[in-house]
Design a protein around this motif. Structure first.
Motif, short mmCIF file in Angstrom:
data_model
loop_
_atom_site.label_atom_id
_atom_site.label_comp_id
_atom_site.label_asym_id
_atom_site.label_seq_id
_atom_site.Cartn_x
_atom_site.Cartn_y
_atom_site.Cartn_z
N UNK A 1 0.84 -1.21 0.00
CA UNK A 1 0.00 0.00 0.00
C UNK A 1 0.87 1.26 0.00
N UNK A 2 1.88 1.29 0.86
CA UNK A 2 2.74 2.47 0.94
C UNK A 2 3.54 2.65 -0.34
N UNK A 3 4.08 1.56 -0.87
CA UNK A 3 4.92 1.67 -2.05
C UNK A 3 4.11 2.14 -3.26
N UNK A 4 2.95 1.50 -3.49
CA UNK A 4 2.11 1.91 -4.62
C UNK A 4 1.56 3.32 -4.43
N UNK A 5 1.26 3.67 -3.18
CA UNK A 5 0.76 5.02 -2.91
C UNK A 5 1.79 6.09 -3.24
N UNK B 1 11.22 -2.47 -6.01
CA UNK B 1 10.26 -3.33 -6.72
C UNK B 1 10.44 -4.79 -6.29
N UNK B 2 11.69 -5.21 -6.12
CA UNK B 2 11.95 -6.59 -5.68
C UNK B 2 11.41 -6.83 -4.28
N UNK B 3 11.49 -5.82 -3.42
CA UNK B 3 10.93 -5.95 -2.07
C UNK B 3 9.43 -6.20 -2.14
N UNK B 4 8.77 -5.47 -3.05
CA UNK B 4 7.32 -5.64 -3.20
C UNK B 4 6.98 -7.03 -3.76
N UNK B 5 7.79 -7.50 -4.70
CA UNK B 5 7.49 -8.79 -5.35
C UNK B 5 7.76 -9.96 -4.40
N UNK B 6 8.94 -9.98 -3.80
CA UNK B 6 9.34 -11.13 -2.99
C UNK B 6 9.00 -10.99 -1.51
N UNK B 7 8.79 -9.78 -1.05
CA UNK B 7 8.36 -9.50 0.33
C UNK B 7 9.24 -10.19 1.37
#
Length: 284
Positions: A56-60, A112-118
């Motif tokens: 949510x924070x990243x996309x926001x 972006x990698x953080x968002x994908x792989x979490x």
């Protein structure tokens, strides 16, 4: 006559320019207000959709940046600047800037990698990028952490993803590892009984997996025991500190010693060697 025409033209264009400038300023102010409103609504919509807070924070942040770029371009076009030419110039300059800011692009890609792989999420306590702390926020280029002593540390995403990441909050349970040293003269059965009693009397210790209490080594100055109970991750440090204190208290009550490193020095007396210096002095 020509001079008057020039004056009239400047006055007309000046008035038009002022009007366009005021309109551009209005577009920017209203657009910024609208961007904040839409940003807040999008955040709430993603939260209602039960998306991960990190996502949510990243996309926001990305959505806010894109909308602000659109507002700035709209305001610039109102002044009379051709946005198509401006975009082409910005694109050419962006290529040069991109080459110069490869590190920032790498940080964006790492985000972006953080968002994908979490590998972590908001609220996790992690050790990464040379820093240990609780994840507070993930921006486009950086990650914000809060240390246990309440310091805010901002780490580039590339640095966070460049090495090993230890996430202490990824599992619900953790094992407490305690090492206890006792004297060689202390009975094994008594030590085992005391340690098992300390673990059994703590309600925060989980039944499964079962605690592990073993004599692990016979060191130089002590016999070492391991005490490894499993607890909920939130109780880890409280159990670690309080159980250590309780073990010391019960050892004192049972008369079990906790030795410190020491060395025995044995001095031997040889009468023959002791007499040699005296004989040598007599010869002189």
């Amino acid at each position: 006559m020509d001079i008057q025409w020039i004056v009239d033209f400047v006055q007309m264009q000046g008035t038009s320019f002022v009007i366009n400038l005021v309109a551009a300023l209005a577009i920017f102010l209203v657009g910024r207000w609208a961007v904040k409103l839409l940003h807040g609504l999008s955040i709430k919509a993603m939260q209602r959709g039960k998306l991960d807070p990190l996502l949510v924070k990243f996309l926001g942040n990305i959505l806010y940046a894109l909308m602000m770029i659109f507002v700035v371009l709209a305001a610039i076009s109102q002044v009379g600047i051709q946005t198509t030419s401006l975009i082409a110039v910005i694109g050419a300059a962006g290529l040069a800037v991109g080459l110069a800011l490869q590190g920032s692009l790498a940080n964006f890609a790492a985000g972006v990698l953080v968002i994908i792989f979490r590998p972590y999420k908001i609220g996790d306590y992690v050790e990464a990028g040379g820093v240990a702390g609780t994840i507070d926020d993930v921006q486009i280029f950086t990650t914000e952490l809060k240390t246990p002593d309440n310091r805010k540390v901002i780490v580039p995403n590339g640095q966070m993803m460049s090495g090993a990441i230890t996430n202490y909050s990824s599992h619900d349970t953790r094992r407490v590892d305690l090492v206890v040293g006792v004297g060689y003269d202390d009975p094994i059965d008594t030590v085992r009984r005391v340690l098992e009693g300390v673990v059994a009397d703590d309600p925060r210790v989980l039944a499964e997996p079962a605690p592990n209490i073993r004599m692990s080594a016979m060191a130089d100055s002590s016999v070492q025991w391991i005490v490894r109970p499993w607890v909920k991750a939130a109780d880890y440090w409280d159990v670690h500190w309080e159980m250590t204190e309780e073990i010391k208290r019960r050892f004192d009550a049972e008369g079990i010693s906790i030795p410190f490193p020491q060395r025995d020095v044995h001095v031997y007396h040889h009468p023959e060697r002791a007499a040699e210096p005296q004989a040598a002095s007599l010869e002189r």
